[in-house]
Design an enzyme around this catalytic site. Structure first.
Site, short mmCIF file in Angstrom:
data_model
loop_
_atom_site.label_atom_id
_atom_site.label_comp_id
_atom_site.label_asym_id
_atom_site.label_seq_id
_atom_site.Cartn_x
_atom_site.Cartn_y
_atom_site.Cartn_z
N THR A 1 0.80 -1.22 0.00
CA THR A 1 0.00 0.00 0.00
C THR A 1 0.83 1.27 0.00
O THR A 1 1.98 1.28 0.48
CB THR A 1 -0.92 0.02 1.25
N TYR B 1 -2.58 0.39 10.02
CA TYR B 1 -2.66 -0.35 8.76
C TYR B 1 -1.36 -0.23 7.98
O TYR B 1 -0.78 -1.24 7.55
CB TYR B 1 -3.83 0.16 7.93
#
Length: 297
Positions: free
Chosen positions: A102, A126
């Site tokens: 990501t 995250y």
């Protein structure tokens, strides 16, 4: 080529399965819970071994960004330990792994696009768990490709595009942050890129192309303008439309901090694999057309 994908319901997993149906040279198998559970390390190798892959795509993850703030242990168990276990299992089977990561590994303070060798500094759980997963994958399997992508959308699952269309069904105006910039990325385009990457990995018996690559839609936009474009395309196709009101992140806080700029440079991927994702404006058209047609028959 048989590609085994971790996860059955994610946007990339579903896009890989759909795209593979158009490719007689590819056999894509998606494997998820309960047979393969990233939080249960012992389930991973038997689940992959059962399908005898030529390559593994590590796509499953804990992706509820705000929720990971409340469940950091589970986020790291899935996104770090679990990802490393998938790569290790692939290594045990003698096959390479492609791992999806990501843009949230960056803090967003850089001006311009992030390159692969820029310093990482996640702002949220995250991003930190995914960065730990990158390191675990690289350590577990020398034949690895880590693909960092961003702002993923598709006709499947939960994503920003579907949320905007759903909100527009019954709202005249939608507030959207205008101070977060990134690259909207179509999951079907990501699937095409994964297949190209897989072909390179299978042909290469050495580790010269292993490493981290950025893979995202071409072009940068802020969230509010992205929403405006989504709704403009929707209206042109008979779908829902609403006005978008630009707000700041400070006015519209979320549980997890997001980077103000997570734009990615994809030059390394293009130079290595000879392919660039389409402009984000181009790819959004087909996704919205599918969603509007599905809604209205």
């Amino acid at each position: 080529m048989r590609i085994v994908v971790t996860g059955c319901s994610g946007q990339v997993a579903l896009s890989l399965a759909e795209r593979a149906r158009e490719r007689p040279d590819l056999d894509v198998v998606t494997v998820g819970r309960p047979h393969l559970d990233l939080a249960r390390r012992e389930s991973i190798l038997p689940a992959l071994e059962r399908h005898r892959p030529d390559l593994v795509v590590s796509a499953a993850a804990y992706t509820a960004v705000d929720q990971t703030e409340d469940e950091p242990d589970l986020a790291f168990a899935v996104n770090a330990v679990g990802a490393g276990a998938v790569a290790e299992a692939a290594a045990c089977l003698g096959v390479p792994v492609i791992h999806l990561s990501t843009d949230y590994v960056f803090d967003g303070f850089k001006e311009g696009n992030y390159a692969e060798d820029d310093a990482t500094a996640p702002l949220n759980v995250y991003g930190a768990s995914k960065l730990a997963g990158e390191k675990a994958v690289a350590a577990a399997n020398p034949r690895h490709i880590i693909l960092r992508t961003a702002w993923v959308y598709s006709p499947f699952g939960k994503n920003f595009v579907k949320t905007m269309l759903q909100l527009a069904e019954n709202r005249e105006e939608i507030p959207v942050v205008a101070d977060q910039w990134g690259n909207p990325s179509s999951a079907p385009d990501i699937a095409d890129a994964v297949f190209k990457t897989a072909a390179f990995l299978i042909r290469s018996r050495q580790n010269e192309i292993s490493g981290v690559y950025h893979l995202a839609g071409t072009g940068t936009v802020n969230r509010a303008d992205f929403a405006r474009h989504i709704l403009s395309v929707s209206r042109a196709r008979g779908g829902p439309w609403s006005r978008v009101r630009s707000v700041t992140t400070e006015e519209f806080p979320a549980r997890a901090r997001r980077p103000a700029n997570s734009s990615l440079s994809t030059a390394r991927f293009a130079a290595t694999f000879g392919w660039t994702m389409p402009d984000w404006q181009h790819s959004i058209e087909s996704t919205i057309e599918r969603l509007v047609q599905a809604k209205h028959g």
